[in-house]
Design an enzyme around this catalytic site. Structure first.
Site, PDB file in Angstrom:
ATOM      1  N   TYR A   1       0.835  -1.189   0.000  1.00  0.00           N
ATOM      2  CA  TYR A   1       0.000   0.000   0.000  1.00  0.00           C
ATOM      3  C   TYR A   1       0.874   1.245   0.000  1.00  0.00           C
ATOM      4  O   TYR A   1       1.863   1.335   0.716  1.00  0.00           O
ATOM      5  CB  TYR A   1      -0.908   0.047   1.228  1.00  0.00           C
ATOM      6  CG  TYR A   1      -2.015  -0.962   1.245  1.00  0.00           C
ATOM      7  CD1 TYR A   1      -2.303  -1.753   0.134  1.00  0.00           C
ATOM      8  CD2 TYR A   1      -2.795  -1.139   2.385  1.00  0.00           C
ATOM      9  CE1 TYR A   1      -3.321  -2.673   0.163  1.00  0.00           C
ATOM     10  CE2 TYR A   1      -3.821  -2.066   2.418  1.00  0.00           C
ATOM     11  CZ  TYR A   1      -4.078  -2.833   1.308  1.00  0.00           C
ATOM     12  OH  TYR A   1      -5.087  -3.753   1.343  1.00  0.00           O
TER      13      TYR A   1
ATOM     14  N   ASN B   1      -7.951 -12.940  -0.444  1.00  0.00           N
ATOM     15  CA  ASN B   1      -8.334 -13.208  -1.832  1.00  0.00           C
ATOM     16  C   ASN B   1      -8.237 -14.697  -2.163  1.00  0.00           C
ATOM     17  O   ASN B   1      -7.796 -15.084  -3.244  1.00  0.00           O
ATOM     18  CB  ASN B   1      -7.478 -12.373  -2.786  1.00  0.00           C
ATOM     19  CG  ASN B   1      -7.630 -10.889  -2.522  1.00  0.00           C
ATOM     20  OD1 ASN B   1      -8.715 -10.330  -2.649  1.00  0.00           O
ATOM     21  ND2 ASN B   1      -6.541 -10.241  -2.112  1.00  0.00           N
TER      22      ASN B   1
END
Length: 294
Positions: free
Chosen positions: A58, A167
């Protein structure tokens, strides 16, 4: 705020606020004054938000490309230190993804990359042990069982307290649980009124007692026009209750399972206060049925 549980008897149970804070959009490259971010963190803690979620990938990727790696971790660590609130936060991070030139994303599931990622996150966060370290996304170049084997080594190293995957599909979650056992405490997948296809993963997490951390839990609901066109039932309930549609969305998600913890992003104090208030919004059976069908 009501709480939900991360962990188990083996690694310890930690109660966190039922609504968390996703930090992906925290950025201090000139777009967001530092005082604004400090106020957002203060507001989150005051509202009972205690689970903060970041990742080594990030950062302002469009501007920095590969140099964005770790910037978000360093930023949130410095904010928590400036405010003196480390002991009030469960800070989760992720590894296994990286930024490419032009701000794109790629994945690296090799053992050497994942081990380096843990060590780098420890250094940037300034901690001796990461509370929750999550594998960011499956790498199609590496067999998933082999990736989970590396995660087992990382869990055994003592550098992380708890392991999560992100995910992952139901089969991958079961593979991870079979190998990692009680070291595995969470799954972080996308889920929102707009993106509902993670119900099978939520069901597996509920069965196995794993926390399901919903990323991007507001989906298109942050856009008023899309809300009106795609999700009129959410807007209708919001107007009847005198609250925001965002609150209705998060309250609906919390009602899906006792293991679900939405982690909406926020860059302003008023935004995280509004999201946190969803934990106290109890929807009726009729409202939930209407929202399920919207």
């Amino acid at each position: 705020m009501q709480t939900r549980t991360l962990g188990n008897d083996t690694v310890g149970r930690i109660e966190v606020g039922a609504v968390g804070l996703g930090l992906m959009t925290f950025d201090q490259t000139g777009h967001q004054p530092r005082e604004q971010l400090l106020d957002t963190v203060r507001a989150a803690l005051d509202a009972g938000v205690t689970l903060f979620d970041t990742a080594d990938a990030y950062g302002p990727g469009q501007e920095l490309g590969p140099d964005a790696q770790g910037e978000n971790e360093k930023l949130i660590a410095s904010i928590l230190d400036e405010l003196g609130v480390r002991d009030r936060v469960l800070l989760a991070t992720k590894g296994g993804a990286f930024r490419t030139d032009g701000g794109g994303w790629d994945h690296d599931g090799r053992p050497e990359h994942l081990r380096r990622a843990v060590d780098a996150s420890l250094s940037r966060l300034g901690v001796e042990q990461i509370a929750l370290w999550q594998h960011h996304r499956p790498d199609p170049k590496i067999d998933y069982a082999d990736i989970i084997g590396t995660l087992a080594e990382i869990a055994a190293s003592g550098k992380v307290r708890m392991i999560g995957v992100s995910n992952a599909d139901p089969g991958q979650i079961r593979v991870a649980h079979e190998t990692l056992g009680d070291s595995l405490v969470s799954v972080q997948n996308q889920f929102s009124p707009k993106f509902r296809s993670s119900h099978p993963e939520i069901d597996v997490c509920t069965e196995l007692g794993l926390a399901f951390l919903a990323w991007s839990p507001l989906g298109g609901l942050s856009d008023a026009k899309e809300l009106a066109s795609r999700h009129p039932a959410f807007q209708k309930v919001a107007e009847a209750r005198g609250v925001s549609a965002q609150q209705v969305a998060l309250a609906w998600e919390l009602a899906q399972s006792p293991v679900l913890i939405p982690i909406p992003g926020a860059k302003r104090s008023q935004s995280i206060r509004d999201s946190a208030a969803a934990a106290d919004l109890e929807l009726t059976t009729d409202e939930l049925t209407a929202l399920d069908q919207d």
